[in-house]
Design an enzyme around this catalytic site. Sequence first.
Site, PDB file in Angstrom:
ATOM      1  N   LYS A  31       7.873   1.383  16.708  1.00 25.56           N
ATOM      2  CA  LYS A  31       6.661   0.493  16.674  1.00 25.56           C
ATOM      3  C   LYS A  31       6.621  -0.063  17.898  1.00 25.56           C
ATOM      4  CE  LYS A  31       5.717   2.036  12.720  1.00 25.56           C
ATOM      5  NZ  LYS A  31       6.137   1.703  11.275  1.00 25.56           N
TER       6      LYS A  31
HETATM    7  C1  LIG Z   1       6.070   1.926   9.770  1.00 20.78           C
HETATM    8  C2  LIG Z   1       5.150   1.674   8.715  1.00 20.78           C
HETATM    9  C3  LIG Z   1       5.731   1.283   7.515  1.00 20.78           C
HETATM   10  C4  LIG Z   1       6.917   0.546   7.108  1.00 20.78           C
HETATM   11  O1  LIG Z   1       7.710   0.058   8.216  1.00 20.78           O
HETATM   12  P1  LIG Z   1       9.225  -0.222   8.063  1.00 20.78           P
HETATM   13  O2  LIG Z   1       9.470  -1.549   8.981  1.00 20.78           O
HETATM   14  O3  LIG Z   1       9.756   1.079   8.391  1.00 20.78           O
HETATM   15  O4  LIG Z   1       9.556  -0.694   6.559  1.00 20.78           O
HETATM   16  C5  LIG Z   1       4.580   0.769   6.712  1.00 20.78           C
HETATM   17  N1  LIG Z   1       3.301   0.659   6.837  1.00 20.78           N
HETATM   18  C6  LIG Z   1       2.967   1.723   8.112  1.00 20.78           C
HETATM   19  C7  LIG Z   1       1.453   1.951   8.112  1.00 20.78           C
HETATM   20  C8  LIG Z   1       3.925   2.065   9.067  1.00 20.78           C
HETATM   21  O5  LIG Z   1       3.475   2.843   9.897  1.00 20.78           O
END
Ligand SMILES: *Cc1c(COP(=O)(O)O)cnc(C)c1O
Length: 385
Positions: A184
């Site tokens: 992210k």
């Molecule tokens: C990455 C992601 C999540 C989950 O995030 P985590 O921190 O890995 O639990 C949820 N929704 C979207 C759209 C994502 O890209």
Amino acid sequence: MRKDFLSYNPPSIGEAERSAVLETLQTPWVSTGPKTKAFEAELQAYLQAPAVVALNSCTAGLHVALLALGVGPGDEVIVPAMTFCATANVVEHVGARPVLVDVCPDSLTLSPEAVEAAITPRTKVLLPVHYAGHPVQLDELDSLAARHGLVILEDAAHAIATRYKGRLVGSRSNLTAFSFYATKNLTTVEGGCLTGDPSLVEKARIIGHHGMNRDAWKRFDRSGSWYYEVVLPGFKYNMTDVQAAIGLVQLQRLPSFQQRRREVVGRYEQAFRNLGALELPVELPWAESSWHLYVVRLRKEALRIDRNAFIEELKARNIGTSVHYLPVHMHPFYRDRYGYRPEDCPVAADAFDRMLSLPLHPGLCDEDVDDIVEAVTEVVHHHRR
Ligand SMILES: *Cc1c(COP(=O)(O)O)cnc(C)c1O
């Protein structure tokens, strides 16, 4: 052609993050403690959020948010088909039904028209996703929510630094979940947070920490007490100080990360605008994207190869790519459980068929971007119709 393989999305973690981790490991606190509190305070100041709780993932944030909102069996939650599976999985976790609806053809975010058509007396929550970092149409969703007595829970996994009509996502009272997963825009390796109305965030904090009442993490500290009470059977979703130490550094670096993402996007736009074979991602006039992803869609009428072949051609030129996402209603679990067909969300299904994500992260240097542009341009020229 590029000599070494360009991997799709390595994290931008440097010396400052590494020494912050080592420093934290030498303190008496390694799990939830002062670094986590400091990270929450910095996030709150950056996002202008009413309140923040740091957690071990965005998935955890969405889960505790649904529980804090009292969503359970018999309830329906409206989720866009074009998202990561976690957005829908958490609705199953609380025993409610995710109702998967289509997205807008331009931004690929939740379509307010599709939402309106999907609302039933059982609908309780709208769960929009700021897909790829582009904000959803919050005003339109707000008015639908007001008219039907619904609440909005925002999946902002892609959306740190995203602005809707000038205002940062996460600054409103809606519960909003961010991800700090390795890929992210800001990472704590694994991690996330939930922002929004202070009393709901406080409830979510308790649900995410065994159901122990407030500040139970302080119980080993001089200022704390050994005494705590469990007020509900909660989950174990707290962030550690080791993660928060990384997050504090990453938050400082975020403006430069975002600037670099924009520069790369500018170069892609310049290079691909007149190529004809690619439909490029948009940033609508009222939107400021965090540019988490750069998702292009192939124009089938312009090319003789499909998306999968296009990805293979890029791989053969040492360029890594990805696909975001196979729509949720097409995953076997959701397809079979609710009887969805691809054409139930035609925009998402068509976009999936034609989409690929090009590398977009702050670690890309100009030469990397040139290599990507050259490879994409070459593949388009070789396979033009
Ligand atoms: C990455 C992601 C999540 C989950 O995030 P985590 O921190 O890995 O639990 C949820 N929704 C979207 C759209 C994502 O890209």
